[in-house]
Design a protein around this motif. Structure first.
Motif, PDB file in Angstrom:
ATOM      1  N   ASN A 115       0.966  -1.135  -0.121  1.00 56.65           N
ATOM      2  CA  ASN A 115      -0.022   0.009   0.102  1.00 56.65           C
ATOM      3  C   ASN A 115       0.841   1.228   0.010  1.00 56.65           C
ATOM      4  OD1 ASN A 115      -2.526  -1.343  -0.106  1.00 56.65           O
ATOM      5  ND2 ASN A 115      -2.400  -1.712   2.320  1.00 56.65           N
ATOM      6  N   GLY A 116       1.997   1.093   0.696  1.00 52.51           N
ATOM      7  CA  GLY A 116       2.868   2.412   0.939  1.00 52.51           C
ATOM      8  C   GLY A 116       3.505   2.687  -0.912  1.00 52.51           C
ATOM      9  N   VAL A 119       0.746   4.176  -2.761  1.00 54.22           N
ATOM     10  CA  VAL A 119       0.566   5.591  -2.744  1.00 54.22           C
ATOM     11  C   VAL A 119       1.642   6.377  -3.368  1.00 54.22           C
ATOM     12  CG1 VAL A 119       0.364   7.295  -0.766  1.00 54.22           C
ATOM     13  CG2 VAL A 119      -0.821   5.309  -0.566  1.00 54.22           C
ATOM     14  N   LYS A 120       2.833   5.886  -3.111  1.00 54.93           N
ATOM     15  CA  LYS A 120       3.886   6.416  -3.802  1.00 54.93           C
ATOM     16  C   LYS A 120       4.094   6.636  -5.137  1.00 54.93           C
ATOM     17  CE  LYS A 120       8.010   5.519  -1.857  1.00 54.93           C
ATOM     18  NZ  LYS A 120       9.326   4.830  -1.654  1.00 54.93           N
ATOM     19  N   ILE A 122       1.155   6.783  -6.948  1.00 55.23           N
ATOM     20  CA  ILE A 122       0.066   7.691  -6.990  1.00 55.23           C
ATOM     21  C   ILE A 122       0.591   9.317  -7.146  1.00 55.23           C
ATOM     22  CG2 ILE A 122      -2.190   8.620  -6.223  1.00 55.23           C
ATOM     23  CD1 ILE A 122      -2.988   5.806  -5.297  1.00 55.23           C
ATOM     24  N   VAL A 123       1.353   9.185  -5.947  1.00 57.64           N
ATOM     25  CA  VAL A 123       1.870  10.687  -5.891  1.00 57.64           C
ATOM     26  C   VAL A 123       2.984  10.947  -7.152  1.00 57.64           C
ATOM     27  CG1 VAL A 123       3.650  12.021  -4.181  1.00 57.64           C
ATOM     28  CG2 VAL A 123       2.071  10.633  -3.286  1.00 57.64           C
TER      29      VAL A 123
END
Length: 297
Positions: A115-116, A119-120, A122-123
């Motif tokens: 999940n981390g 998110v990375k 996506i950023v």
């Protein structure tokens, strides 16, 4: 003049230091007062309930249902009956539960890492990496779903096996000779044996199976998550979290009412209620003949 400049610099520092300490002291005192009020109110309500139900045959001096020395003294005798040997189905289920709980904790760590990275991605607006990590997450979700379902199955199977062994043991002795007659007519130390060997026994087995999972899972989580966190931030962070959990557990135990005693009272009242219904069914003809329905209420 120089001493005046030094005092001008020191005094604000002292005010901020002692001011923060005073505020912290007031905050700690307020929290302690709130906890004491909650604890006193819980104990008062439990005492009122005990006095209210004391007329229903509840003994005045009885075990409070705490996890104390008496509990640990009696537990091995129950476990010897519930888990007869190391090769029994129940013991193998315990081993399976430990293994699959460890696997679930490991999967939880993997899920957090994936999940981390999602998110990375996506950023950074990296769409190929996002799709790749999403596919990996979906692949991990399949064994995760299986492990969760299998843990629930093992928990129920363990409770069923424990209940089967305990039921056979107690019924063999209950129906041996005239024990059943002595318990129901001559000896009043064991009240409502039908309630104790059916509903109470079932509840004990399900509670023990759930207690094993609820104790083992946090223990494995603390070990594996602390090991993972220690690699990134050292052991100070996990140690602080563990200390916080211990302090929180002590506070919760302090302010909580005596759930063990209340549960014992509930089970006894359930048995008396069930026994009263059984008596009405057994003696319904006599009750109808003497018009005793008003008294039975």
């Amino acid at each position: 003049m120089q001493s005046g400049n030094v005092m001008d610099k020191v005094m604000p520092l002292l005010r901020s230091l002692f001011g923060s300490r005073v505020k912290s002291g007031f905050l700690v005192a307020a929290i302690a007062a709130i906890l004491y009020v909650i604890h006193s109110r819980s104990m008062k309500e439990a005492g009122q309930l005990t006095r209210k139900l004391s007329g229903s045959g509840m003994p005045k001096k009885k075990s409070k249902g705490h996890v104390d020395k008496e509990f640990f003294r009696r537990l091995p005798a129950f476990l010897k009956v519930a888990i007869p040997s190391y090769t029994s189905r129940e013991f193998l289920n315990l081993i399976k539960l430990v293994v699959f709980l460890a696997l679930r904790t490991w999967l939880s760590i993997r899920f957090a890492a994936i999940n981390g990275t999602i998110v990375k991605a996506i950023v950074k607006r990296n769409f190929p990496l996002f799709v790749k990590r999403l596919i990996i997450l979906a692949c991990y979700a399949v064994p995760g779903s299986f492990i969760n379902s299998y843990l629930d199955f093992l928990n129920r199977d363990l409770a069923m096996g424990l209940r089967e062994n305990m039921t056979k043991y107690f019924h063999d002795r209950y129906l041996k000779g005239l024990v059943f007659y002595q318990m129901t007519n001559l000896d009043a130390r064991i009240t409502n044996p039908d309630q104790r060997m059916t509903q109470d026994l079932e509840k004990w087995c399900h509670t023990f199976a759930g207690l094993f999972i609820n104790f083992t899972k946090p223990f494995l989580d603390i070990i594996l998550f602390s090991r993972k966190l220690a690699r990134h931030m050292g052991w100070q962070g996990p140690a602080a979290v563990v200390c916080w959990y211990l302090i929180s557990g002590i506070i919760i135990r302090y302010i909580s009412p005596p759930f063990g005693k209340l549960t014992a009272m509930e089970q006894k009242l359930e048995g008396e209620f069930r026994s009263a219904h059984h008596d009405v069914l057994t003696h319904s003809e006599e009750i109808a003949f003497y018009h005793g329905n008003a008294w039975e209420k």
